[in-house]
Motif scaffolding. Structure first.
Motif, PDB file in Angstrom:
ATOM      1  N   PRO A 211      -9.085 -26.850  -5.609  1.00 35.59           N
ATOM      2  CA  PRO A 211      -8.683 -25.442  -5.538  1.00 35.59           C
ATOM      3  C   PRO A 211      -9.458 -24.626  -4.501  1.00 35.59           C
ATOM      4  O   PRO A 211      -9.087 -23.492  -4.227  1.00 35.59           O
ATOM      5  CB  PRO A 211      -8.979 -24.924  -6.953  1.00 35.59           C
ATOM      6  CG  PRO A 211     -10.045 -25.820  -7.468  1.00 35.59           C
ATOM      7  CD  PRO A 211      -9.815 -27.157  -6.841  1.00 35.59           C
ATOM      8  N   ARG A 212     -10.518 -25.181  -3.940  1.00 32.95           N
ATOM      9  CA  ARG A 212     -11.291 -24.419  -2.957  1.00 32.95           C
ATOM     10  C   ARG A 212     -10.746 -24.650  -1.549  1.00 32.95           C
ATOM     11  O   ARG A 212     -10.293 -25.738  -1.211  1.00 32.95           O
ATOM     12  CB  ARG A 212     -12.774 -24.824  -3.013  1.00 32.95           C
ATOM     13  CG  ARG A 212     -13.471 -24.347  -4.280  1.00 32.95           C
ATOM     14  CD  ARG A 212     -14.829 -24.961  -4.454  1.00 32.95           C
ATOM     15  NE  ARG A 212     -14.744 -26.402  -4.711  1.00 32.95           N
ATOM     16  CZ  ARG A 212     -14.487 -26.939  -5.888  1.00 32.95           C
ATOM     17  NH1 ARG A 212     -14.308 -26.177  -6.954  1.00 32.95           N
ATOM     18  NH2 ARG A 212     -14.400 -28.250  -6.025  1.00 32.95           N
ATOM     19  N   ILE A 213     -10.796 -23.596  -0.738  1.00 35.98           N
ATOM     20  CA  ILE A 213     -10.318 -23.689   0.639  1.00 35.98           C
ATOM     21  C   ILE A 213     -11.471 -24.149   1.527  1.00 35.98           C
ATOM     22  O   ILE A 213     -12.483 -23.460   1.629  1.00 35.98           O
ATOM     23  CB  ILE A 213      -9.838 -22.301   1.141  1.00 35.98           C
ATOM     24  CG1 ILE A 213      -8.869 -21.671   0.156  1.00 35.98           C
ATOM     25  CG2 ILE A 213      -9.259 -22.403   2.544  1.00 35.98           C
ATOM     26  CD1 ILE A 213      -7.580 -22.404   0.002  1.00 35.98           C
ATOM     27  N   LEU A 214     -11.316 -25.305   2.156  1.00 35.02           N
ATOM     28  CA  LEU A 214     -12.365 -25.796   3.047  1.00 35.02           C
ATOM     29  C   LEU A 214     -12.049 -25.412   4.488  1.00 35.02           C
ATOM     30  O   LEU A 214     -10.888 -25.444   4.905  1.00 35.02           O
ATOM     31  CB  LEU A 214     -12.498 -27.323   2.948  1.00 35.02           C
ATOM     32  CG  LEU A 214     -13.426 -27.816   1.829  1.00 35.02           C
ATOM     33  CD1 LEU A 214     -12.839 -27.542   0.455  1.00 35.02           C
ATOM     34  CD2 LEU A 214     -13.712 -29.298   2.015  1.00 35.02           C
ATOM     35  N   ARG A 215     -13.090 -25.045   5.239  1.00 30.93           N
ATOM     36  CA  ARG A 215     -12.911 -24.806   6.661  1.00 30.93           C
ATOM     37  C   ARG A 215     -12.428 -26.101   7.321  1.00 30.93           C
ATOM     38  O   ARG A 215     -12.756 -27.211   6.870  1.00 30.93           O
ATOM     39  CB  ARG A 215     -14.242 -24.385   7.309  1.00 30.93           C
ATOM     40  CG  ARG A 215     -14.864 -23.119   6.720  1.00 30.93           C
ATOM     41  CD  ARG A 215     -14.081 -21.888   7.087  1.00 30.93           C
ATOM     42  NE  ARG A 215     -13.974 -21.705   8.511  1.00 30.93           N
ATOM     43  CZ  ARG A 215     -14.837 -21.017   9.257  1.00 30.93           C
ATOM     44  NH1 ARG A 215     -15.875 -20.425   8.686  1.00 30.93           N
ATOM     45  NH2 ARG A 215     -14.662 -20.891  10.560  1.00 30.93           N
ATOM     46  N   ALA A 216     -11.689 -25.940   8.422  1.00 27.59           N
ATOM     47  CA  ALA A 216     -11.161 -27.119   9.121  1.00 27.59           C
ATOM     48  C   ALA A 216     -12.285 -28.074   9.523  1.00 27.59           C
ATOM     49  O   ALA A 216     -12.133 -29.293   9.453  1.00 27.59           O
ATOM     50  CB  ALA A 216     -10.368 -26.682  10.354  1.00 27.59           C
ATOM     51  N   ARG A 217     -13.443 -27.510   9.911  1.00 30.14           N
ATOM     52  CA  ARG A 217     -14.510 -28.395  10.387  1.00 30.14           C
ATOM     53  C   ARG A 217     -15.171 -29.190   9.272  1.00 30.14           C
ATOM     54  O   ARG A 217     -15.930 -30.116   9.540  1.00 30.14           O
ATOM     55  CB  ARG A 217     -15.553 -27.594  11.171  1.00 30.14           C
ATOM     56  CG  ARG A 217     -16.375 -26.641  10.344  1.00 30.14           C
ATOM     57  CD  ARG A 217     -17.621 -26.183  11.118  1.00 30.14           C
ATOM     58  NE  ARG A 217     -18.361 -25.237  10.316  1.00 30.14           N
ATOM     59  CZ  ARG A 217     -18.487 -23.947  10.594  1.00 30.14           C
ATOM     60  NH1 ARG A 217     -17.950 -23.453  11.691  1.00 30.14           N
ATOM     61  NH2 ARG A 217     -19.172 -23.160   9.811  1.00 30.14           N
TER      62      ARG A 217
ATOM     63  N   THR B  97     -21.037 -24.255  -0.550  1.00 33.64           N
ATOM     64  CA  THR B  97     -20.176 -23.340  -1.304  1.00 33.64           C
ATOM     65  C   THR B  97     -18.732 -23.821  -1.278  1.00 33.64           C
ATOM     66  O   THR B  97     -18.015 -23.761  -2.279  1.00 33.64           O
ATOM     67  CB  THR B  97     -20.287 -21.920  -0.714  1.00 33.64           C
ATOM     68  OG1 THR B  97     -21.638 -21.473  -0.857  1.00 33.64           O
ATOM     69  CG2 THR B  97     -19.359 -20.944  -1.427  1.00 33.64           C
ATOM     70  N   GLN B  98     -18.300 -24.336  -0.128  1.00 35.67           N
ATOM     71  CA  GLN B  98     -16.916 -24.806   0.006  1.00 35.67           C
ATOM     72  C   GLN B  98     -16.621 -26.016  -0.878  1.00 35.67           C
ATOM     73  O   GLN B  98     -15.485 -26.222  -1.300  1.00 35.67           O
ATOM     74  CB  GLN B  98     -16.609 -25.164   1.466  1.00 35.67           C
ATOM     75  CG  GLN B  98     -16.662 -23.981   2.403  1.00 35.67           C
ATOM     76  CD  GLN B  98     -16.534 -24.405   3.852  1.00 35.67           C
ATOM     77  OE1 GLN B  98     -15.563 -25.025   4.256  1.00 35.67           O
ATOM     78  NE2 GLN B  98     -17.536 -24.102   4.650  1.00 35.67           N
TER      79      GLN B  98
END
Lengths: 229, 229
Positions: A211-217, B97-98
Motif C-alpha cells: 500500500p505504500r508508494i515507492l519512489r521510482a529510484r 519510510t517508503q
C-alpha cells in the motif's frame, strides 16, 4: 581486502599481473601493498591472491586458491528502468548491483523527465564496476544504451516480466518465480496506459509492493531485494 | 492529489481547517486550489477532503469520507541504525519510510564515522514527514536522539531483534516473524565483537541478506522491504 574484476589474461600462468587502468586503480586508489590479500574475479571465479610486488602502476600477485564467486543470484534479474534524473538513475545502478540485479535496460518512457542517452553509458559502466567490487559480485552487471519500451521487451523475451504498478492487486510475494525475471519500473509519473498495454501483450504481469508508494529510484531495488532473497 | 498529516483539532466539526506551517505548506508549496482533493491523515485515519477555500496561509476543506489509512505494516518495524554520514543517514530515513519502517533509533556505535547528534533531530523529523506524505503512510515514523547501543536495546525490549551481519549463516527469509521486530544495522565498518555480544545477550539473532555485501545505508532498507512484504 580488495575485490576486483580482471581479464582472464591478467591471471595467466597462475599469477596476477596488472598494469594500465586496473593496476593504477589497485596501486594508487586502493593503495595495496605487498603481502596484502584480495580477490580477483574473472569469468565467475574468485581467485584469492596475495600481492607480491607493486611497481608504479604494475601490480603482481600470487594465486592462493580459486573458488566459484558466490555473489550472483540463482537466476538472472533484469531491470527495465525508465530513465530518471541522472543522480537517481546512478543510485538505481549502485543499489541494484548490491541486491543482485544482473542487467539494466534504460527505457525511454513517455513520462520520463530525465532524458540521458547513450553518452551516459561510460559513466553507468563505471558506477556498476565500482558497486560490483564493493558488494563482492561474481560479475559486473550489464547495462545497455537507452531504448524504447518495445525494444526493451524484445530483449527480455523469455523472461517472466513483472510490471511494478502501485494500483495492481497482486503482491510481489514469495516464492520468487523460477527462471529469468525482468522487473519493469516506470518513471516518477508512472507508465502510460499504452505502455501498460504493450507490456501486457508481451506477457507482463502487474505486481504491487504494497500500500505504500515507492519512489521510482527505490521500487526496482526493493523488488530485486525481495526476489533475490 | 495531496497527502498530509494533520492534528485532530484541524479536522474538528467535519471540516479541514489549516493555518500556520501546515496551511502555508499546502497553499504555497503544494499550491492546492479550491476543488482539489486530497487526504488528511490523523490518528491512523485517512480523511478524504475536497479543498473549499485557500486564503493566504489558511486552507479549508470539506470532509468527504473517512477510512483507515493502509500504509502501515501489520507489526512495528524499528531500525536501530548506527550513525552514518549525514547524507547517508537522511537517505536511510527517506527510503526506510517508503518500505514501512515505523521507528528509527540512531545508535552511537564504536566504528561510526558520522557523529551527528541531537541537533539533527529537527532535520530528521522533516525528512520523515515529507517521505511519509510522499509514500502515503498512515503515520509519520518516529525518530529519537542518538543513544548508545545499550540504551537502544532497552528501548526495543520485547521486540524480535534481527542483527544484520554479512558473516551470519541464517538468511533473513520468509515468513516474517510475527510481532514487533527491530533490525540492527551497524556502521560501514560493521559492529565490534563487543557490540555483537551485547546484542546477543539482549536476545538478538544474526541474519545475513545473502552473499552480497550491502552498504550500511541500504541494508536496513532492504531488510525492511523483505519483512514488510
Amino acid at each position: 581486502m580488495f575485490w576486483i574484476f580482471v581479464a582472464p589474461e591478467q591471471l595467466a600462468g597462475g599469477e596476477l599481473s596488472l598494469d594500465g587502468a586496473r593496476g593504477r586503480h589497485l596501486a594508487r586508489v586502493l593503495r595495496v601493498k605487498p603481502g596484502e590479500r584480495g580477490v580477483a574475479v574473472s569469468q565467475g571465479l574468485a581467485h584469492h591472491v596475495t600481492v607480491t610486488a607493486v611497481d608504479g602502476d604494475r601490480v603482481s600477485g600470487r594465486l592462493d586458491e580459486v573458488v566459484p564467486a558466490r555473489g550472483e543470484p540463482s537466476h538472472p534479474i533484469t531491470l527495465l528502468q525508465a530513465l530518471l534524473p541522472h543522480a537517481d538513475f546512478d543510485a538505481v545502478l549502485e543499489a541494484g548491483t548490491q541486491v543482485g540485479i544482473t542487467g539494466f535496460i534504460p527505457v525511454r518512457a513517455a513520462r520520463c523527465v530525465g532524458r540521458g542517452g547513450a553518452e551516459r553509458l561510460g559513466r553507468w559502466r563505471a558506477v556498476l564496476e565500482s558497486a560490483a567490487e564493493q558488494s563482492h559480485r561474481g560479475a559486473i552487471p550489464a547495462v545497455a544504451a537507452p531504448v524504447d519500451l518495445e525494444e526493451a521487451l524484445a530483449t527480455v523475451a523469455g523472461a517472466r516480466i513483472l510490471v511494478l504498478d502501485p494500483t495492481a492487486a497482486q503482491p510481489l510475494g514469495h516464492p520468487a518465480p523460477a527462471g529469468a525475471v525482468a522487473i519493469a519500473v516506470g518513471p516518477e509519473g508512472g507508465w502510460t496506459p499504452a505502455e501498460l498495454d504493450l507490456m501486457r501483450q508481451a506477457g507482463g504481469v502487474s505486481f504491487t509492493l504494497g500500500p505504500r508508494i515507492l519512489r521510482a529510484r527505490l521500487a526496482g531495488v526493493a523488488a530485486a531485494a525481495i526476489l533475490s532473497q
